[in-house]
Design an enzyme around this catalytic site. Sequence first.
Site, PDB file in Angstrom:
ATOM      1  N   LYS A   1       0.827  -1.060  -0.057  1.00 39.02           N
ATOM      2  CA  LYS A   1      -0.034  -0.078   0.036  1.00 39.02           C
ATOM      3  C   LYS A   1       0.910   1.251   0.020  1.00 39.02           C
ATOM      4  O   LYS A   1       2.042   1.390   0.691  1.00 39.02           O
ATOM      5  CB  LYS A   1      -0.842   0.030   1.218  1.00 39.02           C
ATOM      6  CG  LYS A   1      -1.767   1.150   1.346  1.00 39.02           C
ATOM      7  CD  LYS A   1      -2.779   1.085   2.482  1.00 39.02           C
ATOM      8  CE  LYS A   1      -3.153   2.387   2.974  1.00 39.02           C
ATOM      9  NZ  LYS A   1      -4.253   2.211   4.075  1.00 39.02           N
TER      10      LYS A   1
ATOM     11  N   SER B   1      -3.365   2.516 -17.236  1.00 38.67           N
ATOM     12  CA  SER B   1      -2.466   2.295 -16.057  1.00 38.67           C
ATOM     13  C   SER B   1      -2.195   3.281 -15.283  1.00 38.67           C
ATOM     14  O   SER B   1      -2.838   4.296 -15.435  1.00 38.67           O
ATOM     15  CB  SER B   1      -0.937   1.704 -16.523  1.00 38.67           C
ATOM     16  OG  SER B   1      -0.429   2.631 -17.377  1.00 38.67           O
TER      17      SER B   1
ATOM     18  N   TYR C   1      -3.229  -1.266 -13.589  1.00 37.40           N
ATOM     19  CA  TYR C   1      -1.891  -1.992 -13.290  1.00 37.40           C
ATOM     20  C   TYR C   1      -0.958  -0.848 -13.429  1.00 37.40           C
ATOM     21  O   TYR C   1      -0.887   0.234 -13.893  1.00 37.40           O
ATOM     22  CB  TYR C   1      -1.627  -3.023 -14.488  1.00 37.40           C
ATOM     23  CG  TYR C   1      -1.689  -2.589 -15.981  1.00 37.40           C
ATOM     24  CD1 TYR C   1      -0.404  -2.029 -16.521  1.00 37.40           C
ATOM     25  CD2 TYR C   1      -2.861  -2.029 -16.690  1.00 37.40           C
ATOM     26  CE1 TYR C   1      -0.532  -1.277 -17.870  1.00 37.40           C
ATOM     27  CE2 TYR C   1      -2.738  -1.647 -17.958  1.00 37.40           C
ATOM     28  CZ  TYR C   1      -1.361  -1.338 -18.376  1.00 37.40           C
ATOM     29  OH  TYR C   1      -1.315  -0.628 -19.643  1.00 37.40           O
TER      30      TYR C   1
END
Length: 147
Positions: free
Chosen positions: A10, A26, A59
């Site tokens: 995170k 992305s 991503y």
Amino acid sequence: MTTRKMMRAKIHRATVTQADVDYEGSITIDRRLLDATDLLPNEAVCVWNVTNGTRFETYAVEGPPDSGIICVNGAAAHLVSSGDLVIIAAFTWMDEDAARRHQPKVVFVDEHNRIREKRAEVPGPGVARSAGASVSQRVDIGFRTTG
């Protein structure tokens, strides 16, 4: 065998530096942040916009190290603006024993997306913070049980 989906990485409250709708998709992330959280290029990440509440999955793409770049690309760029605060997280599946021992890699950044610290998260306000604290100190969210 039971498996659990666990947060493994995170980046907390990063600042969006750019939103580029014309890119193919992305989120471009400063290489130092990828390394600190063990995120790989092309790895799936969840992005939660603290500023406006939107959430999406995309991503990771590697950005230049020490650039501070957090650039949301493609269609998701409609969900953020430069200056928004976001949380970027990745998850993994683990067996029960591994999940109980697991410690995610959590990075807290400053307003320029430089690493301030790496540490475990602290529960939010109203949540018991110590092992000796009682459950009654937790926030009542209105659930009722019958019986």
